[in-house]
Scaffold this active site. Structure first.
Site, PDB file in Angstrom:
ATOM      1  CG  ASN A 158      -5.893   1.473   9.260  1.00  0.00           C
ATOM      2  OD1 ASN A 158      -4.753   1.183   8.899  1.00  0.00           O
ATOM      3  ND2 ASN A 158      -6.735   0.570   9.727  1.00  0.00           N
ATOM      4  CG  ASN A 193      -2.262  -0.700   0.894  1.00  0.00           C
ATOM      5  OD1 ASN A 193      -2.983  -0.317  -0.019  1.00  0.00           O
ATOM      6  ND2 ASN A 193      -2.569  -1.742   1.650  1.00  0.00           N
ATOM      7  CG  MET A 233       1.514  -5.203  11.461  1.00  0.00           C
ATOM      8  SD  MET A 233      -0.165  -5.280  10.768  1.00  0.00           S
ATOM      9  CE  MET A 233      -0.829  -6.663  11.696  1.00  0.00           C
ATOM     10  CG  HIS A 292      -9.745  -3.392   8.408  1.00  0.00           C
ATOM     11  ND1 HIS A 292      -8.819  -3.913   9.288  1.00  0.00           N
ATOM     12  CD2 HIS A 292     -10.800  -4.250   8.420  1.00  0.00           C
ATOM     13  CE1 HIS A 292      -9.297  -5.028   9.815  1.00  0.00           C
ATOM     14  NE2 HIS A 292     -10.496  -5.259   9.305  1.00  0.00           N
TER      15      HIS A 292
END
Length: 212
Positions: A113, A18, A96, A115
């Site tokens: 973020n 990403n 993480m 997900h």
């Protein structure tokens, strides 16, 4: 006169796919953002070599011994790095660690973020496996603002990915990842253009940024 580009700090712990997608998007002449720095808690993260490839400055922080958590001192160091680089937006890309305090306070409403599920379903780790094991027919991914909950901040954009016959958790995850790359860049673009407005739990995508 060219509009000032939004400066991004990307936080990553692993492969950095990403991060690569964000860095590639930022190479576009018309893209309204640029990567100011990469911050990682993992000295073996592949994201570090991607930073070198793109000429992005990177910083290593101490992750601490408690899995998934970040020492307060390390979070304060992230804030210091971001402020020193003039960062406007923090993008978590496979980072993480759970953020608890200093960074959330310093960049409230300015942390995103990605997900790999259609939130609010399948929060936490191994979301693709959770979705596959549950037997859903459609999974996907979500870009959301980060708050003090885990994967619970206001949702900006989502992409649906059908579960196909013959899929396993890995093949499903691979197709979800392609959509992650697409929608994360889009969410960053919308933020950088000033087109996102948080109203409680909802995020309005405005046609034009507010004046003034």
């Amino acid at each position: 006169m060219n509009q000032k580009r939004c400066k991004i700090a990307v936080l990553a712990s692993g492969t950095g796919t990403n991060f690569r997608a964000i860095a590639e998007a930022c190479r576009g002449e018309r893209f309204p953002a640029e990567v100011a720095c990469l911050i990682s808690d993992n000295p073996e993260a592949k994201a570090l070599s991607i930073a070198e490839e793109f000429g992005v400055p990177y910083h290593l922080i101490v992750g601490g011994e408690k899995r998934g958590h970040l020492p307060k001192e390390s979070e304060e160091e992230i804030v210091s790095i971001c402020r020193g680089a003039g960062v406007d937006l923090v993008a978590l890309a496979g980072f993480m660690r759970i953020l608890k305090g200093p960074l959330l306070d310093a960049y409230d409403g300015r942390i995103l973020n990605i997900h790999p599920s259609l939130l609010p379903s399948f929060k936490g780790l191994h979301a693709q496996e959770q979705a596959f094991d549950y037997g859903v027919k459609v999974s996907g991914c979500t870009v959301h603002f980060v708050d003090r909950s885990v994967d619970g901040g206001p949702i900006i954009i989502q992409a649906a990915v059908p579960v196909e016959e013959g899929d396993d958790a890995d093949t499903l995850a691979a197709r979800i990842l392609k959509e992650e790359h697409r929608i994360y860049a889009k969410a960053i673009e919308l933020f950088a253009m000033g087109r996102l407005k948080i109203e409680g739990r909802k995020v309005e995508v405005m046609d034009t940024p507010p004046s003034g």
